[in-house]
Design an enzyme around this catalytic site. Structure first.
Site, PDB file in Angstrom:
ATOM      1  CE  LYS A 153      -3.737  -5.800  11.492  1.00  0.00           C
ATOM      2  NZ  LYS A 153      -2.701  -6.673  12.030  1.00  0.00           N
TER       3      LYS A 153
ATOM      4  CE1 TYR B  67      -1.606  18.890 -13.977  1.00  0.00           C
ATOM      5  CE2 TYR B  67      -2.506  16.991 -12.795  1.00  0.00           C
ATOM      6  CZ  TYR B  67      -2.479  18.363 -13.042  1.00  0.00           C
ATOM      7  OH  TYR B  67      -3.311  19.198 -12.355  1.00  0.00           O
TER       8      TYR B  67
ATOM      9  NE  ARG C 298       4.151  -6.185  14.561  1.00  0.00           N
ATOM     10  CZ  ARG C 298       3.189  -6.500  13.705  1.00  0.00           C
ATOM     11  NH1 ARG C 298       3.189  -5.982  12.482  1.00  0.00           N
ATOM     12  NH2 ARG C 298       2.216  -7.318  14.045  1.00  0.00           N
TER      13      ARG C 298
ATOM     14  CG  MET D 234      -5.861  15.017  -5.631  1.00  0.00           C
ATOM     15  SD  MET D 234      -5.854  16.673  -4.944  1.00  0.00           S
ATOM     16  CE  MET D 234      -4.114  17.089  -4.996  1.00  0.00           C
TER      17      MET D 234
HETATM   18  C1  LIG Z   1      -2.656  -7.917  11.401  1.00  0.00           C
HETATM   19  C2  LIG Z   1      -2.381  -9.098  12.217  1.00  0.00           C
HETATM   20  C3  LIG Z   1      -2.813 -10.367  11.828  1.00  0.00           C
HETATM   21  C4  LIG Z   1      -3.400 -10.633  10.451  1.00  0.00           C
HETATM   22  O1  LIG Z   1      -2.353 -10.799   9.543  1.00  0.00           O
HETATM   23  P1  LIG Z   1      -2.568 -11.040   7.974  1.00  0.00           P
HETATM   24  O2  LIG Z   1      -1.214 -11.162   7.435  1.00  0.00           O
HETATM   25  O3  LIG Z   1      -3.309  -9.843   7.459  1.00  0.00           O
HETATM   26  O4  LIG Z   1      -3.376 -12.283   7.834  1.00  0.00           O
HETATM   27  C5  LIG Z   1      -2.615 -11.411  12.701  1.00  0.00           C
HETATM   28  N1  LIG Z   1      -2.026 -11.212  13.901  1.00  0.00           N
HETATM   29  C6  LIG Z   1      -1.563 -10.012  14.305  1.00  0.00           C
HETATM   30  C7  LIG Z   1      -0.898  -9.875  15.609  1.00  0.00           C
HETATM   31  C8  LIG Z   1      -1.719  -8.922  13.471  1.00  0.00           C
HETATM   32  O5  LIG Z   1      -1.244  -7.728  13.855  1.00  0.00           O
END
Ligand SMILES: *Cc1c(COP(=O)(O)O)cnc(C)c1O
Length: 346
Positions: free
Chosen positions: A39, A249, A133, A297
């Protein structure tokens, strides 16, 4: 039209280290297989590139957050190997997920209803065992809408796998119970850190993300994980300053002696944040080049004392061991990875 010249900054990505990290996590997962969270554009390194390397290494399960992220991978991976963690957002999204042949992760009774309405088919289920969550609360697991689902994986997600706290075992027990009720084909609980909690947490499939890309949140993983990403930038200008001259800066750095300094083409807009002002270090071979003054920047200024031959056009690499970088900058390892913006040509 004229072609744009080479960019003056890039995110170097070690594909061999990425593949080696997956193999290590797969091995550490014991009888379970390791999947991969890709992701957020593969945690910033490029979802397509990461997925191709991981698939080649033997990875057969990929996790994205959004259906749009899945759509970007379906020509590269078998669609059935991709699961959408956020699940269907609405009916159109459910139809879209179904049409591209990937699996949604069903997180609520509403999402279960959407998936049925779109025709159903194989899916995953996420049970919330205490992170509060995304995911079905355990009390809803007996709902008939779930009994009618064709469930591949029953997931849960640990809130505190990087800590040794009783919460981990509590989540494990709730997840195991949910798996018993739902009878999925496969069971999955552990993220990267969860893999280090031991075989009870492995189920049939683990879901590492961070550690694939070089992040280490538990000491047990440190010997197995290699650095994958490294920001690099070109020197744009070199100058010599005199004792008492100030840099950047707000003049937060004052030269204690005559110094040769270089201005490089990376700054906070590229993800090299101001947390590195007067703290970061770049490397040229073994030479260490400290960041002096405030990060701008699109520019950062380095002390070139250790590499007196460096000139305009030479490339230098940021020290970016995620664990160390996190301690030094105060930024999280996840953020250090995903921050590296689109301006870094890959
Ligand atoms: C992002 C995610 C992972 C991966 O977690 P890491 O801590 O990056 O290894 C696994 N399961 C779910 C549901 C996630 O959202």
């Amino acid at each position: 039209m004229a072609e744009a010249p080479a960019a003056s900054l890039r995110l170097e990505c070690d594909g061999d280290a990425l593949a080696a990290n997956w193999r290590a996590l797969d091995r550490l997962s014991g009888v379970a297989a390791a999947g991969a969270a890709v992701k957020a554009n593969g945690y910033g390194i490029g979802a397509r590139r990461a997925s191709a390397i991981l698939h080649e290494a033997g990875c057969r399960d990929f996790f994205v957050a959004h259906s749009s992220e899945a759509a970007e991978l379906v020509d590269l991976l078998p669609p059935a190997a991709i699961a959408v963690l956020h699940g269907p957002m609405n009916l159109a999204d459910a139809h879209f997920i179904s049409a591209i042949g990937v699996r949604p992760v069903i997180n609520s009774l509403h999402q279960a209803a959407l998936w049925h309405e779109a025709g159903g088919g194989r899916c995953d289920v996420m049970v919330d065992t205490g992170i509060n969550r995304l995911g079905l609360p355990p009390v809803q697991i007996g709902d008939p809408a779930l009994a009618r689902l064709d469930i591949d994986i029953c997931h849960s997600h640990l809130s505190s796998a990087d800590e040794d706290v009783p919460r981990n075992a509590a989540q494990l027990a709730l997840w195991a119970k949910a798996c018993g009720q739902l009878s999925p084909r496969r069971r999955s609980l552990a993220n990267s850190a969860g893999i280090a909690l031991g075989s009870a947490y492995h189920g049939d499939l683990t879901r590492p993300g961070l550690s694939l890309y070089g992040g280490v949140q538990r000491a047990e993983l440190a010997p197995h994980i290699r650095q994958v990403v490294c920001p690099a930038a070109a020197i744009m200008q070199v100058r010599t300053i005199e004792p008492g001259d100030a840099v950047g800066y707000n003049a937060t750095f004052t030269a204690p002696r005559r110094m040769r300094i270089g201005v490089i083409s990376i700054g906070y807009a590229d993800g090299y944040l101001t947390a590195w002002s007067n703290k970061g270090v770049f490397r040229f071979g073994t030479a260490a080049l400290p960041v002096i003054g405030r990060v701008s920047m699109d520019m950062t200024i380095l002390d070139l004392t250790d590499a007196p031959d460096l000139a305009e056009g030479d490339w230098v690499q940021a020290e970016y061991d995620l664990r160390e970088a996190s301690e030094r900058s105060g930024l999280g390892q996840y953020e250090l990875l995903t921050l590296m913006g689109r301006r870094l040509a890959r």
